[in-house]
Design a protein around this motif. Sequence first.
Motif, mmCIF file in Angstrom:
data_model
loop_
_atom_site.group_PDB
_atom_site.id
_atom_site.type_symbol
_atom_site.label_atom_id
_atom_site.label_comp_id
_atom_site.label_asym_id
_atom_site.label_seq_id
_atom_site.Cartn_x
_atom_site.Cartn_y
_atom_site.Cartn_z
ATOM 1 N N LEU A 58 0.604 -1.325 -0.094
ATOM 2 C CA LEU A 58 0.099 0.209 0.029
ATOM 3 C C LEU A 58 0.792 1.081 0.172
ATOM 4 C CD1 LEU A 58 -2.517 -0.333 2.309
ATOM 5 C CD2 LEU A 58 -3.586 -0.938 0.541
ATOM 6 N N LEU A 59 1.780 0.940 0.098
ATOM 7 C CA LEU A 59 3.210 2.332 0.363
ATOM 8 C C LEU A 59 3.891 1.884 0.014
ATOM 9 C CD1 LEU A 59 2.897 2.838 3.958
ATOM 10 C CD2 LEU A 59 1.836 4.194 2.325
ATOM 11 N N ALA A 60 3.854 2.309 -1.774
ATOM 12 C CA ALA A 60 5.374 2.289 -2.418
ATOM 13 C C ALA A 60 6.331 2.871 -1.655
ATOM 14 C CB ALA A 60 4.914 2.305 -4.416
ATOM 15 N N VAL A 61 6.067 3.908 -1.635
ATOM 16 C CA VAL A 61 7.124 5.414 -0.572
ATOM 17 C C VAL A 61 7.792 4.790 -0.378
ATOM 18 C CG1 VAL A 61 8.196 7.604 -0.591
ATOM 19 C CG2 VAL A 61 5.813 6.905 -1.609
ATOM 20 N N ARG A 62 7.975 4.100 0.796
ATOM 21 C CA ARG A 62 8.595 3.974 2.211
ATOM 22 C C ARG A 62 8.574 2.416 2.057
ATOM 23 N NH1 ARG A 62 4.772 7.750 5.097
ATOM 24 N NH2 ARG A 62 3.876 6.028 6.114
ATOM 25 N N SER A 63 9.617 1.955 3.111
ATOM 26 C CA SER A 63 9.834 0.598 2.666
ATOM 27 C C SER A 63 8.427 -0.031 3.950
ATOM 28 C CB SER A 63 10.953 0.502 3.240
ATOM 29 O OG SER A 63 11.672 0.980 4.532
ATOM 30 N N ARG A 64 9.424 -1.171 4.740
ATOM 31 C CA ARG A 64 8.162 -2.036 5.910
ATOM 32 C C ARG A 64 8.753 -1.023 7.147
ATOM 33 N NH1 ARG A 64 7.282 -7.993 5.081
ATOM 34 N NH2 ARG A 64 8.535 -7.705 6.582
#
Length: 94
Positions: A58-64
């Motif tokens: 869902l968040l392609a900008v930040r890593s997990r």
Amino acid sequence: MTNGKAWGPYLLTVAGAATGLGTIAMGLPAWAGSFIVACSVLAGAVLRLLVPHDGDSLLAVRSRRTDAVISAVLGVALGVVAVSVAVQWIMGRQ
């Protein structure tokens, strides 16, 4: 399209925030609602690390890991504020 597991941490955090705000709206002390929100943000951070990565996020900008660390720092900060307000509230009652 993302799978249903990816929504878990976010839904938990939103549900916890709604519960915390609801407790404040019902007349309970603000520190109690803040503590509920802090716990839900911390639980969301832990779930963000534990949910398996399927390649579509869902968040392609930040890593997990970055997302979990930011959420954990925010949850700890909210918890510290809630506890400090609770201590002042309890000391003022005596």
